[in-house]
Design a protein around this motif. Structure first.
Motif, PDB file in Angstrom:
ATOM      1  N   LYS A 129       0.795  -1.266  -0.352  1.00 21.10           N
ATOM      2  CA  LYS A 129      -0.104   0.420  -0.449  1.00 21.10           C
ATOM      3  C   LYS A 129       1.268   1.101  -0.144  1.00 21.10           C
ATOM      4  CE  LYS A 129      -4.344  -1.499   2.075  1.00 21.10           C
ATOM      5  NZ  LYS A 129      -5.621  -1.502   3.144  1.00 21.10           N
ATOM      6  N   LEU A 130       1.833   0.791   0.369  1.00 18.43           N
ATOM      7  CA  LEU A 130       2.877   2.914   0.522  1.00 18.43           C
ATOM      8  C   LEU A 130       3.491   2.454  -0.367  1.00 18.43           C
ATOM      9  CD1 LEU A 130       4.004   5.010   2.620  1.00 18.43           C
ATOM     10  CD2 LEU A 130       6.315   3.186   3.289  1.00 18.43           C
ATOM     11  N   ALA A 131       3.508   1.531  -1.189  1.00 19.71           N
ATOM     12  CA  ALA A 131       4.236   1.876  -2.647  1.00 19.71           C
ATOM     13  C   ALA A 131       3.132   2.208  -3.185  1.00 19.71           C
ATOM     14  CB  ALA A 131       4.969   0.469  -2.844  1.00 19.71           C
ATOM     15  N   LEU A 132       1.901   2.047  -3.186  1.00 17.67           N
ATOM     16  CA  LEU A 132       1.220   2.223  -4.373  1.00 17.67           C
ATOM     17  C   LEU A 132       0.403   4.078  -3.545  1.00 17.67           C
ATOM     18  CD1 LEU A 132      -1.084  -1.020  -4.830  1.00 17.67           C
ATOM     19  CD2 LEU A 132       0.360   0.266  -6.748  1.00 17.67           C
ATOM     20  N   GLY A 133       1.494   4.321  -2.512  1.00 14.15           N
ATOM     21  CA  GLY A 133       0.924   5.939  -2.076  1.00 14.15           C
ATOM     22  C   GLY A 133      -0.755   5.401  -1.862  1.00 14.15           C
TER      23      GLY A 133
END
Ligand code: NAD
Length: 293
Positions: A129-133
């Motif tokens: 999720k962090l990588a996908l913003g």
């Protein structure tokens, strides 16, 4: 020294006060944030970290549930405990203190944690999720770094940021956070060529290597903001001391602002864990009024 000192102890105290205030509001509505802490074995450093985490949880009104297990505890036994905690409505955050004893499959244990209770932000769902913003639970140390960085540099957009270290718990999530904040990000690691040149063109340097004083002040761009994540135990003049990954004496003559070690990133890590726990409690009943860094 010409650099401004970024005071992690003071920033952590301010964050703890926000956590305590929100915890009190939640408690008044019948929701007491709960943190389960799992410690396996008798590693002295882990015992100190866990002691600080539970003490600060208590001081901010967060309920904590301690699970101290012998070093002989196996992977399946730990996964069974994590699954019980996943279904315990009083537990909003689960922290499994690393490192786990040799022989325990730490990836399997961390993967068993319900991502909504993963207050360390190490689960693949939160990393993704962090990588996908998307709205993720972010690992505590990089989150703390971001808060300190913003104190020294209110606008991060367009800045050249160098993250030194590519671990899953510090380097990679730090780079993602900086990217989300519109920095132009470079990640350096043990195979990187010409680290001094990269430092020299960076407005922001976050050092997370685990090597005492590896970054020389002379490498830095004048006025750069330096966040030193390293915690390295060394002996100086016969005394045991903790130093960072950055050579503080030379760096503080060249940087615009710098975190000290100790007293910089370290205190922020636990304060962010408490924030993540309160946010997990808020989310558990569908709330969106989260504490923001
Ligand atoms: P790690 O060992 O998992 O990763 C270290 C990284 O540094 C690796 O990606 C490696 O490629 C890189 N590296 C090693 N030597 C290098 C070199 N010479 N040049 C460039 N890169 C190099 O470590 P970690 O868990 O990310 O922790 C890093 C440091 O941060 C350690 O000192 C650790 O104790 C500290 N730490 C502090 C906190 C805190 O709360 N302040 C939290 C976590 C980690």
């Amino acid at each position: 020294m010409t650099a401004t000192l970024i005071d992690g102890r003071a920033a952590a105290e301010r964050l703890r006060q926000r956590v305590a205030a929100r915890t009190a509001e939640l408690a008044a509505t019948g929701l007491v944030p709960g943190l389960a802490v799992v410690l396996v074995g008798d590693d002295p450093a882990s015992q100190i970290y866990v002691g600080s985490k539970t003490k600060q949880a208590q001081e901010t009104g967060i309920r904590h549930f301690d699970h101290r297990l012998p070093a002989t505890t196996g992977t399946q036994e730990l996964i069974a405990l994590v699954r019980r905690l996943n279904t315990d409505a009083d537990v909003h955050g689960i922290l499994v203190q690393l490192p786990l004893p040799r022989g325990v499959d730490d990836s399997a244990v961390l993967a068993a944690i319900d991502p909504t209770k993963d207050v360390d932000g190490f689960h693949a769902v939160n990393a993704g999720k962090l990588a996908l913003g998307e709205d993720a639970t972010v690992p505590c140390t990089p989150l703390g770094c971001l808060i300190l960085l913003r104190e020294a540099m209110p606008s991060l957009a367009g800045k050249r940021a160098l993250v030194i270290g590519r671990s899953n718990i510090v380097g990679k999530p730090m780079a993602q956070l900086l990217l989300q904040n519109d920095c132009t990000v470079t990640i350096a690691h043990s195979k990187t060529q010409d680290l001094p040149a990269l430092c020299g063109e960076s407005d922001i340097v976050v050092a997370a290597i685990g090597r005492p004083k590896a970054i020389a002040g002379q490498w830095l761009k004048p006025g750069a903001v330096v966040i030193d994540v390293g915690i390295n135990r060394v002996t100086i003049d016969g005394k045991s001391r903790v130093v960072g990954d950055v050579d503080f004496a030379s760096a503080s003559e060249r940087a615009g602002a710098i975190t000290p070690v100790p007293g910089g990133v370290g205190p922020m890590t636990i304060a962010c864990l408490l924030m993540n726990t309160v946010n997990a409690a808020i989310r558990s009943r569908g709330g969106t009024d989260l504490l923001r860094p």
